[in-house]
Design a protein around this motif. Sequence first.
Motif, PDB file in Angstrom:
ATOM      1  N   ALA A 287       0.833  -1.205   0.000  1.00  0.00           N
ATOM      2  CA  ALA A 287       0.000   0.000   0.000  1.00  0.00           C
ATOM      3  C   ALA A 287       0.871   1.260   0.000  1.00  0.00           C
ATOM      4  O   ALA A 287       0.587   2.231  -0.722  1.00  0.00           O
ATOM      5  N   ALA A 288       1.962   1.241   0.810  1.00  0.00           N
ATOM      6  CA  ALA A 288       2.860   2.396   0.820  1.00  0.00           C
ATOM      7  C   ALA A 288       3.538   2.590  -0.532  1.00  0.00           C
ATOM      8  O   ALA A 288       3.673   3.723  -1.027  1.00  0.00           O
ATOM      9  N   LEU A 289       3.940   1.488  -1.161  1.00  0.00           N
ATOM     10  CA  LEU A 289       4.563   1.587  -2.481  1.00  0.00           C
ATOM     11  C   LEU A 289       3.592   2.126  -3.522  1.00  0.00           C
ATOM     12  O   LEU A 289       3.976   2.913  -4.400  1.00  0.00           O
ATOM     13  N   GLN A 290       2.324   1.707  -3.435  1.00  0.00           N
ATOM     14  CA  GLN A 290       1.329   2.228  -4.376  1.00  0.00           C
ATOM     15  C   GLN A 290       1.160   3.732  -4.198  1.00  0.00           C
ATOM     16  O   GLN A 290       1.034   4.481  -5.176  1.00  0.00           O
ATOM     17  N   ALA A 291       1.137   4.191  -2.914  1.00  0.00           N
ATOM     18  CA  ALA A 291       1.011   5.639  -2.680  1.00  0.00           C
ATOM     19  C   ALA A 291       2.227   6.382  -3.219  1.00  0.00           C
ATOM     20  O   ALA A 291       2.097   7.427  -3.884  1.00  0.00           O
ATOM     21  N   HIS A 292       3.436   5.845  -2.957  1.00  0.00           N
ATOM     22  CA  HIS A 292       4.649   6.498  -3.474  1.00  0.00           C
ATOM     23  C   HIS A 292       4.718   6.416  -5.002  1.00  0.00           C
ATOM     24  O   HIS A 292       5.311   7.286  -5.643  1.00  0.00           O
ATOM     25  N   ARG A 293       4.121   5.374  -5.557  1.00  0.00           N
ATOM     26  CA  ARG A 293       4.133   5.240  -7.012  1.00  0.00           C
ATOM     27  C   ARG A 293       3.411   6.412  -7.672  1.00  0.00           C
ATOM     28  O   ARG A 293       3.880   6.952  -8.680  1.00  0.00           O
ATOM     29  N   LYS A 294       2.295   6.834  -7.081  1.00  0.00           N
ATOM     30  CA  LYS A 294       1.561   7.974  -7.637  1.00  0.00           C
ATOM     31  C   LYS A 294       2.410   9.236  -7.550  1.00  0.00           C
ATOM     32  O   LYS A 294       2.455  10.038  -8.500  1.00  0.00           O
ATOM     33  N   GLU A 295       3.101   9.411  -6.413  1.00  0.00           N
ATOM     34  CA  GLU A 295       3.952  10.590  -6.275  1.00  0.00           C
ATOM     35  C   GLU A 295       5.095  10.567  -7.291  1.00  0.00           C
ATOM     36  O   GLU A 295       5.432  11.591  -7.900  1.00  0.00           O
ATOM     37  N   VAL A 296       5.693   9.404  -7.478  1.00  0.00           N
ATOM     38  CA  VAL A 296       6.791   9.288  -8.432  1.00  0.00           C
ATOM     39  C   VAL A 296       6.308   9.565  -9.853  1.00  0.00           C
ATOM     40  O   VAL A 296       6.986  10.242 -10.645  1.00  0.00           O
ATOM     41  N   GLN A 297       5.114   9.040 -10.189  1.00  0.00           N
ATOM     42  CA  GLN A 297       4.573   9.302 -11.525  1.00  0.00           C
ATOM     43  C   GLN A 297       4.326  10.792 -11.751  1.00  0.00           C
ATOM     44  O   GLN A 297       4.612  11.325 -12.824  1.00  0.00           O
ATOM     45  N   ALA A 298       3.800  11.478 -10.696  1.00  0.00           N
ATOM     46  CA  ALA A 298       3.582  12.915 -10.832  1.00  0.00           C
ATOM     47  C   ALA A 298       4.911  13.648 -10.993  1.00  0.00           C
ATOM     48  O   ALA A 298       5.042  14.570 -11.826  1.00  0.00           O
ATOM     49  N   SER A 299       5.920  13.230 -10.211  1.00  0.00           N
ATOM     50  CA  SER A 299       7.243  13.867 -10.337  1.00  0.00           C
ATOM     51  C   SER A 299       7.848  13.620 -11.715  1.00  0.00           C
ATOM     52  O   SER A 299       8.459  14.515 -12.311  1.00  0.00           O
ATOM     53  N   LEU A 300       7.678  12.402 -12.229  1.00  0.00           N
ATOM     54  CA  LEU A 300       8.199  12.099 -13.559  1.00  0.00           C
ATOM     55  C   LEU A 300       7.528  12.954 -14.626  1.00  0.00           C
ATOM     56  O   LEU A 300       8.167  13.430 -15.565  1.00  0.00           O
ATOM     57  N   GLY A 301       6.199  13.156 -14.483  1.00  0.00           N
ATOM     58  CA  GLY A 301       5.508  14.005 -15.444  1.00  0.00           C
ATOM     59  C   GLY A 301       6.022  15.434 -15.411  1.00  0.00           C
ATOM     60  O   GLY A 301       6.258  16.059 -16.457  1.00  0.00           O
ATOM     61  N   ALA A 302       6.231  15.978 -14.162  1.00  0.00           N
ATOM     62  CA  ALA A 302       6.748  17.348 -14.052  1.00  0.00           C
ATOM     63  C   ALA A 302       8.170  17.444 -14.616  1.00  0.00           C
ATOM     64  O   ALA A 302       8.519  18.410 -15.305  1.00  0.00           O
ATOM     65  N   MET A 303       9.003  16.435 -14.320  1.00  0.00           N
ATOM     66  CA  MET A 303      10.379  16.449 -14.833  1.00  0.00           C
ATOM     67  C   MET A 303      10.409  16.334 -16.356  1.00  0.00           C
ATOM     68  O   MET A 303      11.240  16.956 -17.032  1.00  0.00           O
ATOM     69  N   LYS A 304       9.491  15.552 -16.916  1.00  0.00           N
ATOM     70  CA  LYS A 304       9.429  15.431 -18.373  1.00  0.00           C
ATOM     71  C   LYS A 304       9.068  16.767 -19.013  1.00  0.00           C
ATOM     72  O   LYS A 304       9.651  17.176 -20.028  1.00  0.00           O
ATOM     73  N   LYS A 305       8.103  17.465 -18.383  1.00  0.00           N
ATOM     74  CA  LYS A 305       7.720  18.772 -18.902  1.00  0.00           C
ATOM     75  C   LYS A 305       8.869  19.764 -18.783  1.00  0.00           C
ATOM     76  O   LYS A 305       9.150  20.552 -19.711  1.00  0.00           O
ATOM     77  N   LYS A 306       9.578  19.718 -17.638  1.00  0.00           N
ATOM     78  CA  LYS A 306      10.718  20.605 -17.446  1.00  0.00           C
ATOM     79  C   LYS A 306      11.819  20.295 -18.461  1.00  0.00           C
ATOM     80  O   LYS A 306      12.480  21.207 -18.987  1.00  0.00           O
ATOM     81  N   LYS A 307      12.005  19.009 -18.732  1.00  0.00           N
ATOM     82  CA  LYS A 307      13.017  18.625 -19.708  1.00  0.00           C
ATOM     83  C   LYS A 307      12.694  19.190 -21.086  1.00  0.00           C
ATOM     84  O   LYS A 307      13.582  19.679 -21.807  1.00  0.00           O
ATOM     85  N   GLU A 308      11.419  19.142 -21.469  1.00  0.00           N
ATOM     86  CA  GLU A 308      11.028  19.698 -22.764  1.00  0.00           C
ATOM     87  C   GLU A 308      11.297  21.202 -22.821  1.00  0.00           C
ATOM     88  O   GLU A 308      11.782  21.714 -23.840  1.00  0.00           O
ATOM     89  N   GLU A 309      11.007  21.915 -21.705  1.00  0.00           N
ATOM     90  CA  GLU A 309      11.273  23.352 -21.686  1.00  0.00           C
ATOM     91  C   GLU A 309      12.776  23.633 -21.800  1.00  0.00           C
ATOM     92  O   GLU A 309      13.200  24.532 -22.534  1.00  0.00           O
ATOM     93  N   VAL A 310      13.590  22.863 -21.061  1.00  0.00           N
ATOM     94  CA  VAL A 310      15.044  23.069 -21.114  1.00  0.00           C
ATOM     95  C   VAL A 310      15.583  22.777 -22.510  1.00  0.00           C
ATOM     96  O   VAL A 310      16.447  23.501 -23.035  1.00  0.00           O
ATOM     97  N   GLU A 311      15.074  21.712 -23.140  1.00  0.00           N
ATOM     98  CA  GLU A 311      15.516  21.397 -24.498  1.00  0.00           C
ATOM     99  C   GLU A 311      15.159  22.517 -25.471  1.00  0.00           C
ATOM    100  O   GLU A 311      15.943  22.853 -26.378  1.00  0.00           O
ATOM    101  N   GLU A 312      13.973  23.116 -25.273  1.00  0.00           N
ATOM    102  CA  GLU A 312      13.577  24.230 -26.140  1.00  0.00           C
ATOM    103  C   GLU A 312      14.502  25.433 -25.936  1.00  0.00           C
ATOM    104  O   GLU A 312      14.923  26.090 -26.901  1.00  0.00           O
ATOM    105  N   ARG A 313      14.847  25.713 -24.669  1.00  0.00           N
ATOM    106  CA  ARG A 313      15.758  26.824 -24.399  1.00  0.00           C
ATOM    107  C   ARG A 313      17.147  26.544 -24.967  1.00  0.00           C
ATOM    108  O   ARG A 313      17.803  27.451 -25.515  1.00  0.00           O
ATOM    109  N   ILE A 314      17.613  25.304 -24.829  1.00  0.00           N
ATOM    110  CA  ILE A 314      18.918  24.948 -25.396  1.00  0.00           C
ATOM    111  C   ILE A 314      18.909  25.144 -26.905  1.00  0.00           C
ATOM    112  O   ILE A 314      19.877  25.638 -27.511  1.00  0.00           O
TER     113      ILE A 314
END
Length: 448
Positions: A287-314
């Motif tokens: 149950a704890a892993l499932q809860a952390h899994r949602k947090e990790v997925q949200a963090s991955l989505g934010a990092m992916k979006k940030k990566k796209e912005e950084v690539e555009e700036r580069i």
Amino acid sequence: MCCGVGEKDRRLTDPEDQTFGQAKCYAQLGGMISGRVDLDGILRQVNCYHNVARVRADVIACIAQVRTLIPKKERLIHNNGMESELLVLHGTVAINYQGRQYNIPVEVYVSEPYPEAPPRCYVRPTKDMDIKVGHRHVDREGLVYLPYLHEWTARSHNLTELCAAMSSVFGMDPPVYAIKKPGTGSASPTPVAVATAASFSTSLYPGQVGGGGGGSGRYTPVGQQVQQPSPPPSYSSVTTPVQEEQYQAEAKKREAMQQVLSKTQRALKAFYGKVTTELGEEQEKEAALQAHRKEVQASLGAMKKKKEEVEERIRRVMEMDGRLEKWMAEQASRPVIPVDDLVEAADPPSRQMLELVAENAAIEDALYHLDKALAKNSVDLQVFLKKVRELAREQLMCVAHVNKIYRAQQAALVAARAAPLQNRAVGSGRGGGGGSIAYPSIPPAMSR
């Protein structure tokens, strides 16, 4: 009266009278058994049944028909090591074997979900009995297997009919047989059930006396002894030391098997508890892993979006870097322009203001160096004062002239904004003000 309550025996020939007599007999037997055994107290102690009313009704009906069964509380250890306190019908079930009546010791454990699940029945041989090896319906531990139990349904099956089914099946093939005691000179010739004298009559069905199946329909009053058949005949034999050793070996074997079974049940119980605890911990971790899994997925989505912005700036920086390198390459091929030619006035007023600003800066430098020379006694005081007066007068004229030009340019700019049609006429003046270095005012420190 029925069940031997103060009247002589009488035969019930009318079906209605017979039904009335059976109901009256059950009520009286239930009252007698309730007086001898506290069934409600046992049910309160057990307190594990889903349908207590059905259990109570079926037990009363069963012990009213099979009076050799007595209810009690007993602990049952399951195959998985778990223990349950259940209501047990303990006693004997009468059978007819080769024209004679015998009693088979049994225990009927009423399961928790009864009547949705069938009870568990065991044959419990006494010290003078043993379970028949390879019996079709009873295993070596005494557990009973019957088609009636296999086809059990809550609506059509009950404890009374179960006892009747056991009596019928065991009557065709008894599950126990008599064993010879050491030192005696007789042994049973065939594995037959041991006959035990019944202290009171046993009725499996209404209309049968003691389970004999005579079909006379007569009820036996309480207190009147029923003549029991004698045990099956035995043959004489001489007990040899080899036979005695075999009996002792069998007894030791049964005792060892019982010890192994108890030890295995305890080990299974401990293992089951340990596994249950570990499963609970693993479920909490999951149950704890499932809860952390949602947090990790949200963090991955934010990092992916940030990566796209950084690539555009580069990409943009690389594009600008390429343009800058291209411009620098173009400028490298051009001739070097002198510093004085880098600034060019767009019109005469701007050129005049540029010259005045340069003159003002030169006067400031001259005053600074005169002050340094006076401090070092390199210049006479009279000369210093004379030069300072001259330079100050020149600086005043420069500042006044710069301010006058600045006010003229500001007036022209305001007029150009107010009258767009005259924008071209004064465009050169506006261009000169924008392309040259403009000094709106001279700092106070420079205005002496």
